[in-house]
Design an enzyme around this catalytic site. Sequence first.
Site, PDB file in Angstrom:
ATOM      1  N   ARG A   1      -0.370  -8.108 -21.475  1.00  0.00           N
ATOM      2  CA  ARG A   1      -1.415  -7.980 -22.731  1.00  0.00           C
ATOM      3  C   ARG A   1      -0.862  -6.603 -23.503  1.00  0.00           C
ATOM      4  NH1 ARG A   1      -4.822  -3.867 -22.206  1.00  0.00           N
ATOM      5  NH2 ARG A   1      -6.461  -4.592 -23.531  1.00  0.00           N
TER       6      ARG A   1
ATOM      7  N   PRO B   1       0.704  -1.072   0.097  1.00  0.00           N
ATOM      8  CA  PRO B   1      -0.197   0.016   0.179  1.00  0.00           C
ATOM      9  C   PRO B   1       0.836   1.308   0.189  1.00  0.00           C
ATOM     10  CG  PRO B   1      -0.848  -1.586   1.541  1.00  0.00           C
ATOM     11  CD  PRO B   1       0.601  -2.114   1.238  1.00  0.00           C
TER      12      PRO B   1
ATOM     13  N   ASP C   1      -7.197   1.061 -25.860  1.00  0.00           N
ATOM     14  CA  ASP C   1      -7.503   0.402 -24.448  1.00  0.00           C
ATOM     15  C   ASP C   1      -8.107   1.836 -23.615  1.00  0.00           C
ATOM     16  OD1 ASP C   1      -4.904  -1.801 -23.321  1.00  0.00           O
ATOM     17  OD2 ASP C   1      -7.026  -1.881 -23.987  1.00  0.00           O
TER      18      ASP C   1
ATOM     19  N   GLU D   1       2.244  -8.243   8.135  1.00  0.00           N
ATOM     20  CA  GLU D   1       2.011  -6.832   8.117  1.00  0.00           C
ATOM     21  C   GLU D   1       3.112  -6.248   7.329  1.00  0.00           C
ATOM     22  OE1 GLU D   1      -0.504  -7.125  10.517  1.00  0.00           O
ATOM     23  OE2 GLU D   1       0.083  -5.140  10.140  1.00  0.00           O
TER      24      GLU D   1
HETATM   25  C1  4FV Z   1      -1.275  -4.071  -1.453  1.00  0.00           C
HETATM   26  C2  4FV Z   1      -2.025  -3.057  -1.928  1.00  0.00           C
HETATM   27  C3  4FV Z   1      -1.838  -4.531  -0.138  1.00  0.00           C
HETATM   28  C4  4FV Z   1      -0.216  -5.239   2.852  1.00  0.00           C
HETATM   29  C5  4FV Z   1       0.148  -6.132   3.954  1.00  0.00           C
HETATM   30  C6  4FV Z   1      -0.194  -7.419   1.818  1.00  0.00           C
HETATM   31  C7  4FV Z   1      -0.825  -6.088   1.748  1.00  0.00           C
HETATM   32  C8  4FV Z   1       0.323  -7.454   3.382  1.00  0.00           C
HETATM   33  N1  4FV Z   1      -0.195  -4.397  -2.267  1.00  0.00           N
HETATM   34  N2  4FV Z   1      -1.238  -2.881  -3.398  1.00  0.00           N
HETATM   35  N3  4FV Z   1      -3.088  -2.282  -1.662  1.00  0.00           N
HETATM   36  N4  4FV Z   1      -0.541  -5.533   0.435  1.00  0.00           N
HETATM   37  O1  4FV Z   1      -2.495  -4.117   0.380  1.00  0.00           O
HETATM   38  O2  4FV Z   1      -0.474  -3.513  -3.444  1.00  0.00           O
HETATM   39  O3  4FV Z   1       1.465  -7.821   3.105  1.00  0.00           O
END
Ligand code: 4FV
Length: 262
Positions: free
Chosen positions: A153, A88, A168, A115
């Site tokens: 793609r 995130p 697209d 985490e």
């Molecule tokens: C996430 C997202 C996501 C966070 C903790 C995996 C999680 C756990 N990855 N975009 N939104 N990852 O939430 O890419 O490790």
Amino acid sequence: MDVAVLTIFPEMFDRFWTHGIVRRAIEQGYLKGDAIDIRAFAEDRHKVTDDRPYGGGCGMVMKPEPLAKALRAARERMPEAVTLMMSPQGRPFSQQAAAELARQRGLIFICGRYEGVDERFAQQFVDDEISIGDYVLTGGELPAMVVVDAVVRLIPGVLGGRDSAADDSFADGLLEYAHYTRPPVFEGRPVPDVLLSGNHAAIAQWRLEAALVRTFLKRPDLLENREFTAQEIAILKKWSKELEDLIKVQSARCTDPLSGRQ
Ligand code: 4FV
């Protein structure tokens, strides 16, 4: 393109590699996909890949050693690969980012769980951190699939002649126009006549107008810093003229209920 995903759930990718355009890209040699089990690189006899966080708090953190060993093994096979971590905290994924990644020869994805991963691993080994959206998932596997799906793609040759990525959504900064197929009338709702006309110039004009109006209504943010073509500006001018005429006619009709004035 070579793709490796480092995950504690490699079996999650079994179906991903074997369906649709991803499967065809692999069969046609455009893509080589490999899910690497991080647990296989854990050296303790319980194959532990996570541990409690320093400083306390809830949840677990992925240990740096198994990740580092798994990544080094992958890099032996793909020395030019870019190492991506899905999280995130990453930069927002986009069609433009997908186009950039599609030019790479190799991609290695770190799929976090719990985490997340030990920060020292991220700082030492991760080239680029990508987020697929401002929400928290249980793992990085689905985000990695999203990115691979969007990237594969765009690899030249993967989408045969019939279906190209050229028109697209987002390819030209606009949402895609509406699509229709047989039957010509569905539950009383016809297909727009122009699409049945065979007049390709008129169809192209209709599709551009449809894409513009959709983007204007659904994602006006996409239009803010977008360069418009002369053809598009002509369409906007035509619309504003039609709107002005409509406003003139309508304002002539309606009288203000309070004052009774026009
Ligand atoms: C996430 C997202 C996501 C966070 C903790 C995996 C999680 C756990 N990855 N975009 N939104 N990852 O939430 O890419 O490790």
